[in-house]
Design an enzyme around this catalytic site. Structure first.
Site, PDB file in Angstrom:
ATOM      1  N   CYS A 126       0.943  -1.342  -0.150  1.00 34.64           N
ATOM      2  CA  CYS A 126       0.372  -0.104  -0.111  1.00 34.64           C
ATOM      3  C   CYS A 126       1.061   0.909  -0.185  1.00 34.64           C
ATOM      4  O   CYS A 126       2.376   1.235  -0.085  1.00 34.64           O
ATOM      5  CB  CYS A 126      -0.769   0.011   1.120  1.00 34.64           C
ATOM      6  SG  CYS A 126       0.178   0.145   3.405  1.00 34.64           S
ATOM      7  N   CYS A 202      -3.636  -0.076  -2.363  1.00 35.13           N
ATOM      8  CA  CYS A 202      -4.307   1.303  -2.681  1.00 35.13           C
ATOM      9  C   CYS A 202      -4.135   1.500  -3.788  1.00 35.13           C
ATOM     10  O   CYS A 202      -3.190   1.023  -4.320  1.00 35.13           O
ATOM     11  CB  CYS A 202      -2.497   1.636  -1.680  1.00 35.13           C
ATOM     12  SG  CYS A 202      -3.408   3.401  -1.883  1.00 35.13           S
ATOM     13  N   CYS A 209       3.894   0.671  -8.171  1.00 34.03           N
ATOM     14  CA  CYS A 209       4.115  -0.765  -7.948  1.00 34.03           C
ATOM     15  C   CYS A 209       5.065  -1.732  -8.483  1.00 34.03           C
ATOM     16  O   CYS A 209       4.704  -1.700 -10.045  1.00 34.03           O
ATOM     17  CB  CYS A 209       3.194  -1.805  -7.054  1.00 34.03           C
ATOM     18  SG  CYS A 209       3.652  -3.202  -5.973  1.00 34.03           S
TER      19      CYS A 209
END
Length: 267
Positions: A126, A202, A209
């Site tokens: 997240c 998230c 990411c």
């Protein structure tokens, strides 16, 4: 004398009526793999957006899917499969056909079959690594008795876990983090490691990411610490988030072929 079946009805249960449509089944299958935006579902099923939106609305009205506004782009919404409701509806459909098909409403789990060549490795990501991802990491480790290699990280981590995250794990699940580190870590510290499953919790973290392995899925979840409320109202948001994450973790484990070692009656 002829046989007279009881309670004969010509109308199938709602779950069957909804799920039996080919396009709706494809949408349900896509959402079983993770949370998606409408445009992503359009790409997955290869149908026009207006048609996809129409059938998503029917699935929402039937309680099989739900939607949440994206925290990355407020014009977007993420759709997700309501696994608890689907399990209940599927069990009710079996019971409507014959009482012997009634099933307990336990979350699915299947035993491990065969030897594993390595521990399954799962990474949760997240933004702050202070609430959602460490809660998920702790719950997966808890439910699997440490038989899964788990880690969590943030794309812009805060210094420490949120106190409410530590508290909700202790009070709701009996997981005590007081004896271990409550520091967070940046995803960059995991560079070079490979994970079998990478799960972003998230919407913002999903967009940035890094790739850590072959399978990356998304769970769109609101940040329980966004209100920065240290009182009981703030803690309630963490209780809600932890319960949601726990449900997703329990439905994840059969996909990992890992049995739940913790009884549902435990804290």
């Amino acid at each position: 004398m002829g046989f007279h079946p009881r309670n004969v009805t010509a109308t199938p249960p709602q779950f069957l009526r909804l799920a039996a449509h080919p396009l709706r089944w494809r949408l349900l299958t896509a959402l079983a793999d993770g949370d998606h935006r409408v445009r992503e579902l359009v790409e997955r099923v290869g149908e026009p957006q207006n048609l996809v939106s129409y059938h998503l609305r029917l699935l929402r009205d039937g309680g099989l899917v739900a939607a949440r506004r994206s925290s990355f782009d407020g014009r977007d919404s993420y759709y997700h499969l309501d696994l608890e409701h689907c399990a209940e509806a599927l069990a009710a459909s079996g019971a409507a056909l014959h009482p012997a098909l009634r099933q307990d409403r336990a979350l699915p789990c299947r035993p491990v079959t065969g030897a594993r060549s390595h521990h399954v490795a799962v990474l949760f990501v997240c933004t702050g690594n202070s609430a959602r991802s460490p809660i998920a990491e702790a719950l997966l480790r808890h439910h699997t008795g440490g038989r899964v290699t788990t880690a969590s990280a943030g794309t812009s981590p805060k210094p420490h876990l949120h106190p409410h995250a530590v508290r909700v794990l202790r009070e709701s699940f009996g997981i005590d983090l007081s004896g271990g580190s409550t520091r967070t870590q940046h995803v960059d510290t995991l560079a070079g490691r490979r994970f079998d499953h990478v799960i972003t919790l998230c919407d913002k973290a999903r967009e940035v990411c890094p790739e850590f392995g072959p399978r990356q899925v998304h769970w769109s979840m609101a940040d329980p610490g966004a209100a920065d409320d240290s009182g009981q109202a703030g803690y309630a948001a963490f209780q809600h988030a932890a319960a949601d994450i726990d449900t997703r973790i329990r439905f994840l484990m059969p996909a990992l072929n890992i049995p739940d070692t913790v009884s549902r009656s435990e804290p």
